[in-house]
Write an enzyme that holds these catalytic residues in place. Structure first.
Site, PDB file in Angstrom:
ATOM      1  N   HIS A 108      -3.670   5.688   3.834  1.00 11.93           N
ATOM      2  CA  HIS A 108      -4.459   4.505   3.512  1.00 11.93           C
ATOM      3  C   HIS A 108      -3.868   3.209   4.053  1.00 11.93           C
ATOM      4  O   HIS A 108      -4.565   2.377   4.635  1.00 11.93           O
ATOM      5  CB  HIS A 108      -4.586   4.456   1.984  1.00 11.93           C
ATOM      6  CG  HIS A 108      -5.573   3.497   1.443  1.00 11.93           C
ATOM      7  ND1 HIS A 108      -5.213   2.250   0.959  1.00 11.93           N
ATOM      8  CD2 HIS A 108      -6.903   3.591   1.274  1.00 11.93           C
ATOM      9  CE1 HIS A 108      -6.280   1.637   0.507  1.00 11.93           C
ATOM     10  NE2 HIS A 108      -7.331   2.415   0.688  1.00 11.93           N
ATOM     11  N   ASP A 133       0.845  -1.197   0.000  1.00 16.38           N
ATOM     12  CA  ASP A 133       0.000   0.000   0.000  1.00 16.38           C
ATOM     13  C   ASP A 133       0.877   1.242   0.000  1.00 16.38           C
ATOM     14  O   ASP A 133       2.084   1.158  -0.241  1.00 16.38           O
ATOM     15  CB  ASP A 133      -0.959  -0.022   1.182  1.00 16.38           C
ATOM     16  CG  ASP A 133      -2.310   0.602   0.838  1.00 16.38           C
ATOM     17  OD1 ASP A 133      -2.370   1.838   0.744  1.00 16.38           O
ATOM     18  OD2 ASP A 133      -3.293  -0.145   0.652  1.00 16.38           O
ATOM     19  N   SER A 157     -11.492  -1.267   0.362  1.00 13.55           N
ATOM     20  CA  SER A 157     -10.155  -1.168   0.957  1.00 13.55           C
ATOM     21  C   SER A 157     -10.108  -1.822   2.320  1.00 13.55           C
ATOM     22  O   SER A 157      -9.104  -2.402   2.700  1.00 13.55           O
ATOM     23  CB  SER A 157      -9.755   0.295   1.128  1.00 13.55           C
ATOM     24  OG  SER A 157      -9.036   0.754   0.039  1.00 13.55           O
TER      25      SER A 157
END
Length: 535
Positions: free
Chosen positions: A260, A222, A456
Site C-alpha cells: 500500500h 504507511d 488511499s
C-alpha cells in the site's frame, strides 16, 4: 464491563465487553505472521476452529473469530502450548468492533509537575517508563507489571482520577484499514484512456508551471515503502527514513504483502523519471513505516518523528475499518472510533511545533465504506484535512465516505463501472506488489500498477497539492493551506441541493482540488517585497 476515557476525566468513554466469539492469541515469536507458528497437534486442531480476522505480526498477536461460546475452551487448549504466550477471550467496544489491549498505559501529567514528581506517581502505580511520548510535556508511555491483564483498565482509571493527571488510558489497538481499493495519469491533467477523453482531473499539470514542490518534505506514514524504486532515486530525495514499528530503525521497506505505502508515495511525490509522476515530483520524500495496530504508541511516535525531522506535509491513508460500501445494512457503518489521546497529542504536536511553528499540513483518507466520516475520530479531527474520492466523470466514487468533516475531494477510481481502471502509480519494484509483472496490470517489469484507488489514492494526491502550495509560498501556516484548498476547489456535481450556504457538500467537501488555482492563490498571498523579488 471495562472502560477507559479519551480526552480526560470528562471525555469520551469507551466501553468494552468480554466476547465469547473472539480469541486473542499472542505467540512467543515476534515478527512472524500471527497465524503461522509451529503449534502442537492439539493446538493446531483448536486453531483450525478459528477464523483469522487481523493481526499484528511485529507483536506476534492475532485476533480470531470463534464459534459462539467456544472461545474459552479454545483459549484453554492454546494456552497449554509452549509456542503460545497468551490466549484469551477478546473484547469488543460498544459498537461491536474488536479491540486489543496491551499491558501498557499512556499518561499525561499536568505541565507544572517536575520529572521526579511524575516518576514518583508512576512508580507508586507500579508502572515502568518505556519512553517519553515526545508529543507533549510530561507525557509517558509506560508498562504495567507483566501479567496484570485487564487490571490495566482500573489502574488507568485510578490515575486519571488524580488531580495531577490530565490524560490516561491503556494502549488499545485495532485493525488498521488501508484506504485503498482496487497508463495514463488522468488524475493529473487531460488524458485519453483507451480512446476515451477524460477531463475530470485536479489540474496538476498546469500547476507545474509555477511549482513542482521543490524543497518541501512530504512524509508518507504507511505500511512500508520501496525506497529502492527508480521513482524515488533522485539525489537528496529521501529524508529521515524510519520504521516506528518493529523492527524499529532506519529501514522503512515493506514486509510481505505490504504494498500500500509504495503506491501512496508514488501518487504524492514520485519523481516522474520513467513511467509515473507524483503530484509534487520535486518534493523530498520522508518514508515512515507503520504496521502497528490502530491506536498504538508507535502510531503517535510516527507523527513526532516526522515533525522532529522536518516534515512539511504528512499523508495518512489509513484508519478504522470500513463497512462494506455495497451493503447498507453492514453494522460496521455505525461504529464510532474515537481518536486516542496519545495520537491526538502527537497530531497537535505536528500542527503546533512542525515547520518552525507554522505547523505540518496533515491529509487523511476519509474512508471507503460509503458511510459517515464523522464516526471516524482520525479523519474527522478538525486539524487534519479529510479527503474524499471522486471519479473520472466528476462524481462521487461509489465507496467514498461522506459527512460534515469532508474538506475536499481528489480524483480516484470509482469501484466500477468506470472508464478507467484506477490510478497509475508506483508499485513495489519488480515482481512484488500489486503487479507481479503483467502488462495488463501496469508495466511488464512490475514497477507500476494501473489500478490503485480508494481514498488511499486521493489522500496523497491532496498531500502533493499541499506541497506545491508550500513550495510556492513557504510562509503559510497549516490552516492557511487548508483554507487555500477550500477557496480554490472546483464545485463538481453542482446542483441546487449538493452544496450548502457555506459552499460545503457532505460528499465533496468544498469541491475537487484544483492544484493550479491553489498555487496561484498561494503566490498572491506572498508579501509584496517577496513577489517583486521573485519577478
Amino acid at each position: 464491563m471495562l472502560s477507559c476515557r479519551f480526552g480526560g476525566g470528562s471525555g469520551f468513554r469507551l466501553e468494552l465487553e468480554d466476547n465469547e466469539d473472539l480469541v486473542v492469541v499472542r505467540s512467543v515469536r515476534r515478527g512472524a505472521r500471527h497465524d503461522v507458528s509451529p503449534l502442537s497437534s492439539p493446538s493446531r486442531t483448536a486453531q483450525d476452529r478459528l477464523t483469522p480476522l487481523f493481526g499484528f505480526p511485529e507483536a506476534g498477536v492475532g485476533v480470531y473469530a470463534a464459534p459462539v461460546g467456544d472461545a474459552p475452551n479454545i483459549a484453554v487448549v492454546l494456552n497449554e502450548d509452549p509456542e503460545v504466550e497468551f490466549a484469551g477471550r477478546g473484547l469488543r467496544d460498544q459498537f461491536g468492533a474488536p479491540v486489543v489491549y496491551t499491558e501498557n498505559v499512556f499518561v499525561k501529567f499536568r505541565d507544572d509537575l517536575s520529572d521526579s514528581e511524575c516518576a514518583a506517581v508512576l512508580a507508586e502505580a507500579g508502572l515502568t517508563v518505556k519512553r517519553t511520548a515526545g508529543s507533549a510535556p510530561n507525557a509517558y508511555f509506560a508498562g504495567a507489571p507483566t501479567g496484570i491483564g485487564r487490571e490495566v483498565f482500573p489502574l488507568a482509571e485510578r490515575l486519571l482520577d488524580r488531580d495531577d493527571v490530565d490524560l490516561c488510558h491503556p494502549e488499545l489497538v485495532r485493525e488498521v484499514s488501508r484506504k485503498g481499493m482496487f497508463p495514463q495519469q488522468w488524475h493529473l491533467g487531460p488524458a485519453v484512456v483507451k480512446g476515451v477523453e477524460v477531463v475530470a482531473h485536479a489540474n496538476v499539470v498546469e500547476a507545474w508551471a509555477d511549482s513542482r514542490g521543490d524543497g518541501i518534505v512530504l512524509c508518507v506514514i504507511d505500511d512500508g515503502m520501496d525506497v529502492a524504486h527508480p521513482e524515488f532515486a533522485s539525489p537528496g530525495k529521501l529524508v529521515a527514513p524510519r520504521s516506528v514499528s518493529r523492527p524499529r530503525g532506519d529501514d522503512p521497506r515493506p514486509g510481505d504483502g505490504d504494498n500500500h505505502g509504495t503506491a501512496c508515495a508514488g501518487v504524492a511525490c514520485a519523481d516522474g523519471v520513467d513511467k509515473a509522476s507524483g503530484v509534487a515530483p520535486g518534493a523530498r520524500f520522508m518514508p515512515v513505516r507503520l504496521v502497528s495496530g490502530l491506536g498504538s504508541q508507535d502510531e503517535a511516535d510516527a507523527f513526532v518523528w516526522a515533525t522532529d525531522h522536518g516534515a512539511d506535509v504528512i499523508s495518512c491513508s489509513w484508519g478504522p475499518a470500513d463497512g462494506n460500501w455495497w451493503d447498507p445494512t453492514d453494522p460496521v457503518h455505525n461504529q464510532v472510533v474515537p481518536l486516542p489521546d496519545n495520537t491526538r497529542l502527537a497530531i497537535e504536536y505536528a500542527v503546533t511545533r512542525g515547520r518552525g511553528g507554522k505547523g505540518c499540513v496533515i491529509t487523511w483518507a476519509a474512508g471507503n465504506g460509503a458511510e459517515s466520516v464523522d464516526n471516524d475520530g482520525y479523519a474527522s479531527y478538525p486539524k487534519v484535512i479529510a479527503v474524499a474520492a471522486c471519479n473520472d466523470q466528476g462524481r462521487q466514487s461509489r465507496y467514498s465516505d461522506h459527512g460534515t468533516a469532508i474538506w475536499c475531494s481528489f480524483p480516484s477510481n470509482n469501484g466500477s463501472p468506470s472508464r478507467t481502471p484506477g490510478i497509475w502509480t508506483t508499485d513495489r519494484h519488480g515482481r512484488e506488489g500489486y503487479n507481479l509483472g503483467d502488462e495488463s496490470l501496469g508495466d511488464a517489469a512490475g514497477d507500476y500498477t494501473n489500478s490503485f484507488g480508494g481514498t488511499s489514492s486521493a489522500c496523497p494526491g491532496v498531500a502533493g497539492v499541499a506541497a506545491l502550495i508550500l513550495a510556492a509560498n513557504p510562509g503559510l501556516r497549516w490552516d492557511e493551506v487548508k483554507d487555500l484548498l477550500r477557496a480554490s476547489a472546483d464545485r463538481i456535481d453542482d446542483n441546487s441541493h449538493e452544496y450548502d450556504e457555506n459552499g460545503h457538500s457532505n460528499r465533496y467537501g468544498f469541491g475537487r482540488v484544483n492544484a493550479a488555482a491553489a498555487v496561484r492563490l498561494a503566490v498572491s498571498k506572498l508579501p509584496l517585497s517577496v513577489s517583486v523579488a521573485g519577478n
